[in-house]
Design an enzyme around this catalytic site. Structure first.
Site, PDB file in Angstrom:
ATOM      1  N   CYS A   2       0.573  -1.219   0.005  1.00  0.00           N
ATOM      2  CA  CYS A   2      -0.062  -0.093  -0.117  1.00  0.00           C
ATOM      3  C   CYS A   2       1.038   1.371  -0.077  1.00  0.00           C
ATOM      4  O   CYS A   2       1.910   1.209   0.645  1.00  0.00           O
ATOM      5  CB  CYS A   2      -0.997   0.206   1.250  1.00  0.00           C
ATOM      6  SG  CYS A   2      -2.289  -1.202   1.158  1.00  0.00           S
ATOM      7  N   ARG A  29       3.811  -0.423  -4.726  1.00  0.00           N
ATOM      8  CA  ARG A  29       3.589  -0.656  -3.533  1.00  0.00           C
ATOM      9  C   ARG A  29       2.233  -1.482  -3.436  1.00  0.00           C
ATOM     10  O   ARG A  29       2.154  -2.219  -2.356  1.00  0.00           O
ATOM     11  CB  ARG A  29       3.724   0.313  -2.515  1.00  0.00           C
ATOM     12  CG  ARG A  29       4.958   1.104  -2.387  1.00  0.00           C
ATOM     13  CD  ARG A  29       4.864   2.365  -1.357  1.00  0.00           C
ATOM     14  NE  ARG A  29       4.561   1.798  -0.201  1.00  0.00           N
ATOM     15  CZ  ARG A  29       5.590   1.453   0.670  1.00  0.00           C
ATOM     16  NH1 ARG A  29       7.015   1.956   0.402  1.00  0.00           N
ATOM     17  NH2 ARG A  29       5.687   0.840   2.002  1.00  0.00           N
ATOM     18  N   TRP A  72      -2.680  -2.569  -1.749  1.00  0.00           N
ATOM     19  CA  TRP A  72      -2.459  -4.115  -1.871  1.00  0.00           C
ATOM     20  C   TRP A  72      -3.327  -4.926  -0.698  1.00  0.00           C
ATOM     21  O   TRP A  72      -3.216  -4.651   0.454  1.00  0.00           O
ATOM     22  CB  TRP A  72      -1.001  -4.373  -1.493  1.00  0.00           C
ATOM     23  CG  TRP A  72      -0.595  -5.813  -1.827  1.00  0.00           C
ATOM     24  CD1 TRP A  72      -0.310  -6.211  -3.072  1.00  0.00           C
ATOM     25  CD2 TRP A  72      -0.758  -6.928  -0.920  1.00  0.00           C
ATOM     26  NE1 TRP A  72       0.008  -7.540  -2.975  1.00  0.00           N
ATOM     27  CE2 TRP A  72      -0.334  -8.144  -1.733  1.00  0.00           C
ATOM     28  CE3 TRP A  72      -0.799  -6.960   0.493  1.00  0.00           C
ATOM     29  CZ2 TRP A  72       0.060  -9.439  -0.936  1.00  0.00           C
ATOM     30  CZ3 TRP A  72      -0.640  -8.258   0.978  1.00  0.00           C
ATOM     31  CH2 TRP A  72      -0.086  -9.384   0.452  1.00  0.00           C
ATOM     32  N   ASN A  98      -1.702   2.102   5.626  1.00  0.00           N
ATOM     33  CA  ASN A  98      -0.889   1.089   5.320  1.00  0.00           C
ATOM     34  C   ASN A  98      -0.480   0.177   6.676  1.00  0.00           C
ATOM     35  O   ASN A  98       0.102   0.884   7.537  1.00  0.00           O
ATOM     36  CB  ASN A  98       0.481   1.581   4.661  1.00  0.00           C
ATOM     37  CG  ASN A  98       1.271   0.496   4.344  1.00  0.00           C
ATOM     38  OD1 ASN A  98       0.993  -0.680   4.248  1.00  0.00           O
ATOM     39  ND2 ASN A  98       2.622   0.981   4.278  1.00  0.00           N
ATOM     40  N   GLY A  99      -0.944  -0.953   6.627  1.00  0.00           N
ATOM     41  CA  GLY A  99      -0.495  -2.023   7.744  1.00  0.00           C
ATOM     42  C   GLY A  99      -1.675  -2.715   8.244  1.00  0.00           C
ATOM     43  O   GLY A  99      -2.437  -2.753   7.205  1.00  0.00           O
ATOM     44  N   GLU A 462      16.534 -18.412  -7.796  1.00  0.00           N
ATOM     45  CA  GLU A 462      16.164 -16.997  -8.147  1.00  0.00           C
ATOM     46  C   GLU A 462      15.630 -17.111  -9.623  1.00  0.00           C
ATOM     47  O   GLU A 462      14.670 -16.242  -9.959  1.00  0.00           O
ATOM     48  CB  GLU A 462      17.519 -16.218  -8.187  1.00  0.00           C
ATOM     49  CG  GLU A 462      17.528 -14.734  -9.158  1.00  0.00           C
ATOM     50  CD  GLU A 462      16.374 -13.707  -8.414  1.00  0.00           C
ATOM     51  OE1 GLU A 462      16.031 -14.034  -7.137  1.00  0.00           O
ATOM     52  OE2 GLU A 462      15.924 -13.226  -9.004  1.00  0.00           O
ATOM     53  N   LYS A 466      11.751 -15.955 -10.809  1.00  0.00           N
ATOM     54  CA  LYS A 466      11.205 -14.878 -11.841  1.00  0.00           C
ATOM     55  C   LYS A 466      10.180 -15.597 -12.616  1.00  0.00           C
ATOM     56  O   LYS A 466       9.249 -14.918 -13.109  1.00  0.00           O
ATOM     57  CB  LYS A 466      12.553 -14.558 -12.406  1.00  0.00           C
ATOM     58  CG  LYS A 466      13.113 -13.550 -11.694  1.00  0.00           C
ATOM     59  CD  LYS A 466      12.435 -12.115 -11.296  1.00  0.00           C
ATOM     60  CE  LYS A 466      13.422 -11.299 -10.446  1.00  0.00           C
ATOM     61  NZ  LYS A 466      13.817 -11.495  -9.248  1.00  0.00           N
ATOM     62  N   GLU A 469       6.977 -15.601 -10.905  1.00  0.00           N
ATOM     63  CA  GLU A 469       6.296 -14.214 -10.606  1.00  0.00           C
ATOM     64  C   GLU A 469       6.075 -13.560 -11.760  1.00  0.00           C
ATOM     65  O   GLU A 469       4.867 -12.801 -11.944  1.00  0.00           O
ATOM     66  CB  GLU A 469       7.018 -13.523  -9.386  1.00  0.00           C
ATOM     67  CG  GLU A 469       8.461 -12.875 -10.123  1.00  0.00           C
ATOM     68  CD  GLU A 469       9.112 -12.005  -9.161  1.00  0.00           C
ATOM     69  OE1 GLU A 469       8.421 -11.180  -8.167  1.00  0.00           O
ATOM     70  OE2 GLU A 469      10.141 -12.015  -8.840  1.00  0.00           O
ATOM     71  N   HIS A 485      16.369 -37.694  -4.998  1.00  0.00           N
ATOM     72  CA  HIS A 485      15.704 -38.132  -3.916  1.00  0.00           C
ATOM     73  C   HIS A 485      14.285 -37.670  -4.053  1.00  0.00           C
ATOM     74  O   HIS A 485      13.868 -37.696  -3.071  1.00  0.00           O
ATOM     75  CB  HIS A 485      16.487 -37.231  -2.729  1.00  0.00           C
ATOM     76  CG  HIS A 485      18.014 -37.563  -2.493  1.00  0.00           C
ATOM     77  ND1 HIS A 485      18.345 -38.768  -2.206  1.00  0.00           N
ATOM     78  CD2 HIS A 485      19.039 -36.832  -2.628  1.00  0.00           C
ATOM     79  CE1 HIS A 485      19.594 -38.907  -1.951  1.00  0.00           C
ATOM     80  NE2 HIS A 485      20.225 -37.745  -2.458  1.00  0.00           N
ATOM     81  N   LYS A 575       5.905  -4.479  -4.476  1.00  0.00           N
ATOM     82  CA  LYS A 575       7.339  -4.110  -4.315  1.00  0.00           C
ATOM     83  C   LYS A 575       7.996  -4.267  -3.052  1.00  0.00           C
ATOM     84  O   LYS A 575       8.886  -4.493  -2.600  1.00  0.00           O
ATOM     85  CB  LYS A 575       7.979  -2.983  -5.216  1.00  0.00           C
ATOM     86  CG  LYS A 575       9.515  -3.300  -5.369  1.00  0.00           C
ATOM     87  CD  LYS A 575       9.993  -2.315  -6.552  1.00  0.00           C
ATOM     88  CE  LYS A 575      11.462  -2.814  -6.565  1.00  0.00           C
ATOM     89  NZ  LYS A 575      11.814  -4.042  -7.251  1.00  0.00           N
TER      90      LYS A 575
HETATM   91  C1  F6R Z   1      11.428 -11.007  -6.414  1.00  0.00           C
HETATM   92  C2  F6R Z   1      11.208  -9.719  -5.436  1.00  0.00           C
HETATM   93  C3  F6R Z   1      10.924 -10.191  -4.075  1.00  0.00           C
HETATM   94  C4  F6R Z   1      11.943  -9.013  -3.012  1.00  0.00           C
HETATM   95  C5  F6R Z   1      11.391  -9.817  -1.564  1.00  0.00           C
HETATM   96  C6  F6R Z   1      12.270  -8.744  -0.686  1.00  0.00           C
HETATM   97  O1  F6R Z   1      11.771 -10.621  -7.779  1.00  0.00           O
HETATM   98  O2  F6R Z   1      11.767  -8.490  -5.711  1.00  0.00           O
HETATM   99  O3  F6R Z   1      11.151 -11.534  -3.754  1.00  0.00           O
HETATM  100  O4  F6R Z   1      13.177  -9.588  -3.227  1.00  0.00           O
HETATM  101  O5  F6R Z   1      10.099  -9.208  -1.430  1.00  0.00           O
HETATM  102  O6  F6R Z   1      12.071  -7.551  -0.915  1.00  0.00           O
HETATM  103  P1  F6R Z   1      13.456  -6.345  -0.131  1.00  0.00           P
HETATM  104  O7  F6R Z   1      14.414  -6.770  -1.046  1.00  0.00           O
HETATM  105  O8  F6R Z   1      12.798  -4.979  -0.593  1.00  0.00           O
HETATM  106  O9  F6R Z   1      13.298  -6.747   1.114  1.00  0.00           O
END
Ligand code: F6R
Length: 580
Positions: A2, A29, A72, A98-99, A462, A466, A469, A485, A575
């Site tokens: 948010c 956000r 969000w 927000n919260g 990683e 990606k 997501e 396994h 984000k």
């Molecule tokens: C994936 C991604 C998330 C962030 C995670 C932590 O592409 O961006 O998995 O890495 O939410 O966020 P930060 O780095 O802001 O603590």
């Protein structure tokens, strides 16, 4: 999660071009719904992204006070009624939040018994009704806020206005909140990016503080209502061009920015960040236990750090912050190193607070200056990647890994970091067309497996993250040795398996053979000419993490383009994850 914005200006401002322009900068956000209300009670909200809300407003709509919100969803589905701002029955008190108010049900029950009617499913709607009740009881706003902070459990950054009052009440516990001091206005926001194009002067709220912002002044108070003096901070923000330039998405722009963003970081190591890096390296040498705390992509960067340091004989663990309670007990001999792009991730923040209480030392690697995590840290290294707009982390991941390499170098690891920007450039140039071509076939697959070992194991995770997501394809990033396994039962003819094979790693070659024998479609990423389907420049295993990551990021991007995904704003994500 948010984004909230509140603006007060004695000169007045445009709702469309000022308020919602700032809100748009916080859209990463959360983008389930958005809304605003002006000081005279003009309210508008919509589900979905902010652009349609912006388009719906007349250029000439101006006001002296307004609050707005980009959501969000936590409590209650994505509906117009659940969108913020929320209000009391006679629409004289409005709030954005927000919260999460943990005891909102309890408060709602009490207020309902007093006759208050709730129309949404949100926790936030409690706020305007609570303040309505407080004012009706004869309390002034200061007393009402103090009561609120004592009655409410949970996390909140709240902006509240009363109709025709021309001021904003801002209250904070755990969720981020900052006041920007711009030329002719005060801007309250979830983070500095909201106003970093207008001012670099800001005041950061600490927990259990509130403020009253009016046309010509701001006043801060502690939890007891006592006025407090706050320091004005001047932040520096590494600004890449914030438009998409000629790129169709921020994700690809940010991937391609990496030669310059990595160079900027590497140049800072011997200059502006040298002392901080020495301080952190000393702490690392002299501590009994190092615990990395991170989530998601940042956790993957921390795993690379753990492997590098363990190799140097420095005992290290990487823990996913949301599970840290089960794995760590902090004490004064612990050094916690938080890794976080946003510097606001609640799972990390709450662990750091516990660690600090137990006497642990706190260090961090962050992208956003003055973020909560940086402010909690004894020493904090900035990864200097510049604003990352795409929700998925790309260039910030690379810079996190580069900081890890620099720290390891200061502790004895041999590496020439100066070559990295050029090799990133080469990685993109050599591989993008091939990746694009492969993506056509990959985009039709239901499952993708990614295998790695040692330093390439975090990269397997990683790349899989990606693919999930951005592309919404089920993907598993696995330790190659674990495959046999159990998971190998899922390998069938033509199932894609991306195999990360740095420097001809024999165990990776064997694991790859094992899946090939089951008919899998193998895509080998290697740094040895002639030994892979996708080749990155010659490098050691740690650097391979960076280049293979870039190839994986390009792959998820191009698959996403083919599948017409919402690349920069994938569904259900945000984000900055500021709730637990
Ligand atoms: C994936 C991604 C998330 C962030 C995670 C932590 O592409 O961006 O998995 O890495 O939410 O966020 P930060 O780095 O802001 O603590």
């Amino acid at each position: 999660m948010c984004g909230i914005i509140g603006i007060v200006s004695k000169d007045g401002f445009s709702v469309k071009n000022t308020l919602l322009k700032s809100l748009k900068r916080l859209e990463y956000r959360g983008y389930d719904s958005s809304g605003y209300v002006t000081g005279d009670g003009e309210l508008s909200k919509r589900t979905g992204e902010i652009d349609p809300l912006i388009a719906s407003i007349n250029e000439s709509t101006t006001t002296k006070v307004a609050i707005s919100h980009s959501r969000w969803a936590t409590h209650g589905g994505v509906t117009k009624t659940n969108a913020h701002p929320h209000f009391n029955t006679d629409k004289t008190i409005f709030a954005v939040h927000n919260g999460i108010l943990e005891n909102f049900q309890e408060l709602k029950t009490t207020l309902t018994k007093k006759g208050y009617k709730f129309i949404s499913e949100t926790d936030t709607e409690v706020i305007p009704h609570y303040f309505d009740d407080q004012l009706k009881q004869g309390n002034d706003m200061h007393q009402a806020i103090k009561n609120f902070m004592s009655d409410v459990r949970g996390t909140f950054a709240i902006l509240l206005i009363k109709k025709d009052d021309n001021q904003i009440y801002a209250i904070k516990r755990d969720s981020p909140l900052v006041l920007g001091l711009a030329e002719n206005k005060f801007i309250l926001a979830s983070d500095i990016y909201a106003f970093s194009d207008e001012t670099n002067k800001a005041i950061f709220f600490e927990d259990n503080e509130y403020a009253l912002i009016s046309e010509d002044k701001y006043e801060f108070f502690n939890v007891n209502g006592k006025p407090i003096t706050k320091k004005i901070m001047e932040f520096e923000w590494t600004r890449e061009d914030e438009t998409m330039e000629h790129y169709p998405h921020y994700m690809i722009k940010e991937i391609k920015e990496q030669p310059s963003s990595s160079l900027r970081l590497i140049n800072s190591f011997e200059t502006i960040q040298n002392n901080k890096l020495n301080k952190l390296a000393d702490l690392m040498k002299n501590t009994k236990r190092i615990v990395f705390l991170a989530c998601g992509t940042s956790y993957h960067a921390s795993l690379i750090g753990s492997i590098l340091l363990s190799d140097l004989g420095i005992y290290t663990r990487s823990i996913i912050a949301s599970e840290a309670d089960s794995f760590v007990k902090y004490d004064e001999k612990t050094l916690c190193i938080a890794i976080s792009q946003s510097g606001e991730t609640m799972d990390v923040v709450s662990q750091l607070k516990k660690a600090k209480k137990a006497g642990a030392k706190i260090a961090s690697l962050v992208n956003v200056p003055f973020s909560t995590i940086q402010r909690l840290s004894d020493v904090s290294i900035e990864i200097l990647a510049g604003q990352e707009v795409c929700v998925a982390a790309t260039k910030t991941f690379t810079n996190q890994v580069i900081v890890m390499l620099e720290l390891a170098k200061r502790l004895g690891y041999k590496i020439d970091l100066k070559q990295i920007p050029k090799k990133i450039q080469q990685t993109i140039a050599i591989n993008e067309d091939k990746v694009k071509e492969m993506s056509i076939k990959l985009s039709k697959k239901r499952d993708i497996f990614v295998l790695g070992k040692g330093m390439s194991y975090p990269m397997a995770r990683e790349i899989a993250l990606k693919l999930k997501e951005i592309d919404y394809i089920h993907a598993e990033g696995m330790m190659a040795g674990e495959l046999k396994h159990g998971t190998i039962a899922l390998i069938d003819k033509d199932v894609p398996v991306i195999s990360l094979i740095p420097n001809g790693n024999e165990e990776m070659i064997s694991a790859t053979q094992e899946v090939k024998a089951r008919g899998a479609w193998i895509i080998k990423i290697s740094n040895v000419e002639g030994k892979g389907d996708l080749i990155v420049p010659k490098c050691d295993e740690a650097e391979f993490a960076i280049y293979s990551g870039i190839v994986g990021h390009l792959m998820s991007y191009h698959i996403g383009v083919i599948l017409k995904r919402e690349i920069d704003k994938p569904r259900n994500l945000a984000k900055s994850v500021t709730v637990k």
